[in-house]
Write an enzyme that holds these catalytic residues in place. Sequence first.
Site: not given
Length: 370
Positions: A179, A234, A258, A299, A326
């Site tokens: 890759c 998180y 977390e 996050d 994200c």
Amino acid sequence: MSSAPRGPRRPRARKERGESHVGEQFEAEVGPVAHGGHCVVRHGERVVFVRHALPGERVVVRITEGTAGDRFWRGDAVEVLQASPDRVEAPCPYAGPSRCGGCDFQHVTVARQRALKAEVVREQLRRLAGLEVDVQVEPVPGDVDGLGWRTRQRYVPLAGGRRGMRQHRSHEVVPVEKCLLEAPQGPSYEVRGSRFEVADGGFWQVHPGAPEVLVDAVLDALAPQPGERALDLYAGVGLFSRFLLEAVGAGGRVCAVEGDGAAVRLAKRNCPGLHATAGDVSRVLTDGYDEPFDLVVLDPPRTGAKRKVVEQVVDRRPRAVAYVACDPAALARDVAIFAEHGYRLRSLRAFDLFPMTHHVECVALLEPAS
């Protein structure tokens, strides 16, 4: 910490809704980019989400998913009749229709990839949060023309010692030798001169430039002051907590939550003085850390923080929230929930942590409107 993209999603089992149109082909002009690595094409009254195309092109589309009763179909551009000036020959020999599904934009110049991602972030904030925001996707040190950045890579083992990658939304495997996104070296766990312990297989950003860029963006947004109290949600192995502790000093306090117990144990080692709890963020905040906090870092995973966590955050009345996201759709949805409670989006930065894919990382600053 938010999870990095881990390759193509597996399609859910679908209930057939009438006659299948898979394999049919038609000519069309390509419309705007859409969230998910494809562009919008109109075929009669139906929307088709098409990969391997660019806005403004004229292409031949082959349907890859779609029945008569579906609201929308999916397809690939299998022939380009009129190409965009931003189209390039894919550097990877395995990219393209019916090939490896790991990349979305190998056929696009890197500059245009970033412009397309910015357009997606803008559209999600407009549609889901009612905001008009100027977005520019920034490059990140550590890749070469969008290649060689993925410090952790997983292949599908094949017979005879070969390996492969899966097709888009499929279990089918395409044999590959290498890759082109794979970095020549594994991840470095040193950020700003500080070393972090990370478990084998534990989460760490896969782009080599990502940890430092994100720490800088979060600290710039929050501007932590000595003596302040910060809540890192998180928190992973404590990437942000480590530098928040340095900023608030001995008179301040940093608490972290977390879900992964092993990551929490490492966070305590990585961040001496950190108050850390393992568990579901929403449940932990229901029972603890109920005092006021000056600063919050969010996050979350790709699904976002969601309403319950956002409301628990605003209940602590922080002066500033740094939201690391994200997924632009999840970010926009949560920004809208913050707005219901008097918090406004003050700034937003976007970073190209996943070149050649549709993924983009954002750092948003939210502050009380007053």
